[in-house]
Design a protein around this motif. Structure first.
Motif, mmCIF file in Angstrom:
data_model
loop_
_atom_site.group_PDB
_atom_site.id
_atom_site.type_symbol
_atom_site.label_atom_id
_atom_site.label_comp_id
_atom_site.label_asym_id
_atom_site.label_seq_id
_atom_site.Cartn_x
_atom_site.Cartn_y
_atom_site.Cartn_z
ATOM 1 N N LYS A 1 -5.982 5.194 1.657
ATOM 2 C CA LYS A 1 -6.873 5.850 0.680
ATOM 3 C C LYS A 1 -6.941 7.359 0.927
ATOM 4 C CE LYS A 1 -9.642 1.898 -0.674
ATOM 5 N NZ LYS A 1 -10.980 1.298 -0.711
ATOM 6 N N ASP A 2 -6.829 7.776 2.193
ATOM 7 C CA ASP A 2 -6.820 9.200 2.511
ATOM 8 C C ASP A 2 -5.603 9.910 1.931
ATOM 9 O OD1 ASP A 2 -9.216 9.212 3.853
ATOM 10 O OD2 ASP A 2 -8.336 9.174 5.859
ATOM 11 N N LYS A 3 -4.534 9.170 1.653
ATOM 12 C CA LYS A 3 -3.314 9.757 1.092
ATOM 13 C C LYS A 3 -3.474 10.129 -0.380
ATOM 14 C CE LYS A 3 -0.636 9.091 4.709
ATOM 15 N NZ LYS A 3 -0.134 10.220 5.453
ATOM 16 N N VAL A 4 -4.537 9.624 -1.008
ATOM 17 C CA VAL A 4 -4.763 9.871 -2.445
ATOM 18 C C VAL A 4 -6.024 10.733 -2.612
ATOM 19 C CG1 VAL A 4 -4.957 8.813 -4.718
ATOM 20 C CG2 VAL A 4 -3.787 7.595 -2.901
ATOM 21 N N ALA B 1 -3.960 5.259 -8.797
ATOM 22 C CA ALA B 1 -3.590 4.932 -7.412
ATOM 23 C C ALA B 1 -4.796 4.398 -6.653
ATOM 24 C CB ALA B 1 -3.010 6.158 -6.720
ATOM 25 N N ARG B 2 -5.926 5.038 -6.804
ATOM 26 C CA ARG B 2 -7.155 4.547 -6.150
ATOM 27 C C ARG B 2 -7.509 3.148 -6.625
ATOM 28 N NH1 ARG B 2 -10.716 10.026 -6.630
ATOM 29 N NH2 ARG B 2 -9.788 11.106 -4.851
ATOM 30 N N ASP B 3 -7.421 2.932 -7.934
ATOM 31 C CA ASP B 3 -7.723 1.600 -8.488
ATOM 32 C C ASP B 3 -6.771 0.544 -7.930
ATOM 33 O OD1 ASP B 3 -9.780 2.697 -9.983
ATOM 34 O OD2 ASP B 3 -8.659 2.693 -11.877
ATOM 35 N N LYS B 4 -5.479 0.869 -7.855
ATOM 36 C CA LYS B 4 -4.481 -0.089 -7.336
ATOM 37 C C LYS B 4 -4.740 -0.388 -5.861
ATOM 38 C CE LYS B 4 -2.324 -0.139 -11.270
ATOM 39 N NZ LYS B 4 -2.556 -1.219 -12.210
ATOM 40 N N LEU B 5 -5.087 0.637 -5.086
ATOM 41 C CA LEU B 5 -5.412 0.412 -3.673
ATOM 42 C C LEU B 5 -6.644 -0.485 -3.542
ATOM 43 C CD1 LEU B 5 -4.777 3.974 -2.187
ATOM 44 C CD2 LEU B 5 -3.363 1.925 -1.869
ATOM 45 N N ASN B 6 -7.639 -0.259 -4.406
ATOM 46 C CA ASN B 6 -8.843 -1.109 -4.375
ATOM 47 C C ASN B 6 -8.516 -2.552 -4.753
ATOM 48 O OD1 ASN B 6 -10.646 0.875 -3.500
ATOM 49 N ND2 ASN B 6 -11.017 1.596 -5.580
ATOM 50 N N GLU B 7 -7.641 -2.718 -5.741
ATOM 51 C CA GLU B 7 -7.216 -4.076 -6.121
ATOM 52 C C GLU B 7 -6.495 -4.758 -4.970
ATOM 53 O OE1 GLU B 7 -5.295 -4.706 -10.021
ATOM 54 O OE2 GLU B 7 -5.921 -2.649 -10.489
ATOM 55 N N LEU B 8 -5.597 -4.022 -4.319
ATOM 56 C CA LEU B 8 -4.875 -4.591 -3.177
ATOM 57 C C LEU B 8 -5.828 -4.947 -2.043
ATOM 58 C CD1 LEU B 8 -1.633 -2.419 -3.057
ATOM 59 C CD2 LEU B 8 -1.784 -4.875 -3.503
ATOM 60 N N GLN B 9 -6.851 -4.138 -1.855
ATOM 61 C CA GLN B 9 -7.825 -4.431 -0.806
ATOM 62 C C GLN B 9 -8.525 -5.767 -1.074
ATOM 63 O OE1 GLN B 9 -10.856 -1.426 -0.269
ATOM 64 N NE2 GLN B 9 -11.347 -2.180 1.771
ATOM 65 N N LYS B 10 -8.778 -6.069 -2.341
ATOM 66 C CA LYS B 10 -9.448 -7.325 -2.707
ATOM 67 C C LYS B 10 -8.543 -8.538 -2.518
ATOM 68 C CE LYS B 10 -12.424 -5.138 -6.112
ATOM 69 N NZ LYS B 10 -12.648 -4.894 -7.535
ATOM 70 N N ILE B 11 -7.247 -8.400 -2.811
ATOM 71 C CA ILE B 11 -6.366 -9.575 -2.766
ATOM 72 C C ILE B 11 -5.477 -9.639 -1.529
ATOM 73 C CG2 ILE B 11 -6.344 -9.880 -5.269
ATOM 74 C CD1 ILE B 11 -3.601 -8.539 -5.356
ATOM 75 N N GLY B 12 -5.379 -8.531 -0.802
ATOM 76 C CA GLY B 12 -4.550 -8.502 0.408
ATOM 77 C C GLY B 12 -5.394 -8.731 1.644
ATOM 78 N N ARG B 13 -4.738 -8.792 2.758
ATOM 79 C CA ARG B 13 -5.437 -8.974 4.041
ATOM 80 C C ARG B 13 -5.259 -7.719 4.882
ATOM 81 N NH1 ARG B 13 -2.615 -14.665 5.179
ATOM 82 N NH2 ARG B 13 -3.463 -15.773 3.391
ATOM 83 N N LEU C 1 0.833 -1.206 0.000
ATOM 84 C CA LEU C 1 0.000 0.000 0.000
ATOM 85 C C LEU C 1 0.867 1.256 0.000
ATOM 86 C CD1 LEU C 1 -2.580 -1.169 2.690
ATOM 87 C CD2 LEU C 1 -2.983 -1.020 0.221
ATOM 88 N N ALA C 2 1.925 1.233 0.788
ATOM 89 C CA ALA C 2 2.838 2.378 0.847
ATOM 90 C C ALA C 2 3.572 2.571 -0.482
ATOM 91 C CB ALA C 2 3.830 2.210 1.987
ATOM 92 N N VAL C 3 3.859 1.474 -1.159
ATOM 93 C CA VAL C 3 4.506 1.570 -2.476
ATOM 94 C C VAL C 3 3.580 2.290 -3.454
ATOM 95 C CG1 VAL C 3 5.329 0.251 -4.470
ATOM 96 C CG2 VAL C 3 6.016 -0.411 -2.152
ATOM 97 N N ILE C 4 2.293 1.983 -3.406
ATOM 98 C CA ILE C 4 1.325 2.647 -4.289
ATOM 99 C C ILE C 4 1.318 4.151 -4.014
ATOM 100 C CG2 ILE C 4 -1.121 2.839 -4.946
ATOM 101 C CD1 ILE C 4 0.377 0.196 -5.824
ATOM 102 N N ILE C 5 1.332 4.519 -2.745
ATOM 103 C CA ILE C 5 1.354 5.942 -2.385
ATOM 104 C C ILE C 5 2.645 6.586 -2.878
ATOM 105 C CG2 ILE C 5 1.322 7.615 -0.475
ATOM 106 C CD1 ILE C 5 -1.378 6.018 -1.121
ATOM 107 N N ARG C 6 3.757 5.882 -2.730
ATOM 108 C CA ARG C 6 5.044 6.418 -3.219
ATOM 109 C C ARG C 6 4.989 6.638 -4.736
ATOM 110 N NH1 ARG C 6 11.068 4.179 -1.787
ATOM 111 N NH2 ARG C 6 12.176 5.531 -3.204
#
Length: 162
Positions: A158-161, A136-148, A119-124
């Protein structure tokens, strides 16, 4: 330079950001134990991508003492790849450990070892203008689906974007 366990490499590859991250960051090192885990499903997209990046020397594979790894595993609830990444971490060489593993994150906090999650990498990448706000929002949403990730953690990133 970073050292990584398997989870963060796979997550970034699955959301299409591993190569982008490598384009703006130092080289990533992985222990041989992590390479073995990451390439387990060699026919998968992420394993093929990681193998390609190893061949291109964008990801370096390093030896890590298996005795040290087993010792760490006996003291903490870490799997082999996570223990190997922690065992291979050298604060004078590595900026941080790339990990999304909850137990390794707890150990890093306990021992004050720096860590970075996907998640931090996406923000970076967003901050370095490698991803647009929508990407960035789309990538965070994808990570939310596949990550824990907890809702609290997702909300924070998400607030960072905005």
């Amino acid at each position: 330079m970073f050292i990584s366990n398997t989870s963060t490499l796979v997550l970034l590859a699955k959301v299409g950001c591993l190569e982008r991250f490598l384009a703006v960051s130092p080289i990533i090192e992985i222990p041989v134990q992590v390479k073995s885990e990451a390439l387990f499903d060699i026919d998968s997209y992420y394993a093929r991508l990681i193998q390609k990046l190893i061949q291109e020397k964008k990801i370096n594979v390093i030896p890590v003492d298996s005795t040290k790894v087993k010792n760490i595993m006996s003291q903490f609830r870490l799997d082999y790849g996570e223990a190997a990444a922690y065992a291979g971490f050298n604060s004078s060489k590595h900026q941080a450990i790339l990990t999304d593993d909850g137990e390794l994150i707890k150990l890093c906090k306990l021992e004050k070892a720096p860590f970075i999650c996907a998640l931090a990498v996406i923000i970076r990448l967003y901050e370095k203008k490698q991803l647009s706000k929508n990407e960035a929002r789309d990538k965070l949403n994808e990570l939310q689906k596949i990550g824990r990730y907890s809702e609290k953690i997702m909300e924070y990133f998400k607030d960072k974007v905005k």
